[in-house]
Scaffold this motif. Sequence first.
Motif, PDB file in Angstrom:
ATOM      1  N   CYS A   1       0.464  -1.602   0.223  1.00 24.18           N
ATOM      2  CA  CYS A   1      -0.538   0.172   0.248  1.00 24.18           C
ATOM      3  C   CYS A   1       0.993   1.022  -0.004  1.00 24.18           C
ATOM      4  CB  CYS A   1      -0.560   0.078   1.090  1.00 24.18           C
ATOM      5  SG  CYS A   1      -2.029   1.489   2.010  1.00 24.18           S
TER       6      CYS A   1
ATOM      7  N   ASN B   1       0.280   4.235   0.964  1.00 25.98           N
ATOM      8  CA  ASN B   1      -0.160   4.804   2.153  1.00 25.98           C
ATOM      9  C   ASN B   1       0.721   4.637   3.418  1.00 25.98           C
ATOM     10  OD1 ASN B   1      -1.890   6.370   0.601  1.00 25.98           O
ATOM     11  ND2 ASN B   1      -3.498   6.011   1.660  1.00 25.98           N
ATOM     12  N   CYS B   2       0.737   2.737   3.150  1.00 24.82           N
ATOM     13  CA  CYS B   2       1.272   2.340   4.533  1.00 24.82           C
ATOM     14  C   CYS B   2       1.944   2.077   4.995  1.00 24.82           C
ATOM     15  CB  CYS B   2      -0.226   2.127   5.836  1.00 24.82           C
ATOM     16  SG  CYS B   2      -1.066   0.811   4.925  1.00 24.82           S
TER      17      CYS B   2
ATOM     18  N   ASN C   1       1.240  -1.876   4.122  1.00 25.75           N
ATOM     19  CA  ASN C   1       0.313  -3.095   4.312  1.00 25.75           C
ATOM     20  C   ASN C   1       0.336  -3.544   2.818  1.00 25.75           C
ATOM     21  OD1 ASN C   1      -0.559  -4.922   5.766  1.00 25.75           O
ATOM     22  ND2 ASN C   1      -2.932  -3.945   5.299  1.00 25.75           N
TER      23      ASN C   1
ATOM     24  N   CYS D   1      -4.719   0.582   0.570  1.00 29.23           N
ATOM     25  CA  CYS D   1      -5.140  -0.322   1.493  1.00 29.23           C
ATOM     26  C   CYS D   1      -6.751  -1.210   1.792  1.00 29.23           C
ATOM     27  CB  CYS D   1      -4.531  -2.068   2.135  1.00 29.23           C
ATOM     28  SG  CYS D   1      -4.268  -0.819   3.379  1.00 29.23           S
TER      29      CYS D   1
ATOM     30  N   CYS E   1      -6.754   1.446   4.710  1.00 35.38           N
ATOM     31  CA  CYS E   1      -6.878   2.978   4.471  1.00 35.38           C
ATOM     32  C   CYS E   1      -7.737   3.738   3.961  1.00 35.38           C
ATOM     33  CB  CYS E   1      -5.627   3.131   3.738  1.00 35.38           C
ATOM     34  SG  CYS E   1      -4.164   2.583   4.500  1.00 35.38           S
TER      35      CYS E   1
HETATM   36 ZN   LIG Z   1      -2.659   1.010   2.643  1.00 35.16          ZN
END
Ligand SMILES: [Zn+2]
Length: 201
Positions: free
Chosen positions: A61, A63-64, A66, A73, A76
């Motif tokens: 992901c 953003n994070c 994951n 994901c 998120c």
């Molecule tokens: Zn994420």
Amino acid sequence: MQDQFQVAGELDRLIKILAKLPGLGPRSARRMALHMLTRRQEVLEPLLDAMNAVSETVGECPNCGNLDTRQPCSICVDERRQGHELCVVEHVADLWAMERSGAFQGRYLVLGGLMSALEGVGPDELRLNRLQTLLDGGAGELILALPATMEGQTTAHYIQDMVGNHAVRVTSLARGIPLGGELDYLDDGTLKLAFGSRQNL
Ligand SMILES: [Zn+2]
């Protein structure tokens, strides 16, 4: 004198790759390879299918960090989750452990490692730029769910410095006595930490 026994080249290659997986060594890698090859239909073919499928569909992901089949994901994009609470973990396995516990309803940041002078891991090797963006974007609480090791502490201090003047509450998971644990069996460090973080009843 007989030559030393050598498995066929391709099979040897598979065994060497398997032996690099966490928790496996040459002996268990040989057993796994033989198990797969003697059970082609039940093990080898479904395993090939599954590995192809994850290789094509699962990614990090943005953003994070994951791992998921969708980007960003599913955590998120889940609007029921509190976006201002951010749990910082070392690995995806830690994120999964937190999710299994059901204790947390916010979002995550997977650092992808910990700072370590010994192994030459600095902030640039970790997902700390992303943390800066999240802090600037108004994260309200950072929950540091990092290991109780030297590297975990170094990373936690670095993150606290990054937080600086941002109006962010920084908390860390409590260290102490495991559920069902008896005092007599604890190591001194754990007992000392648990004593230090005692709570009102
Ligand atoms: Zn994420």
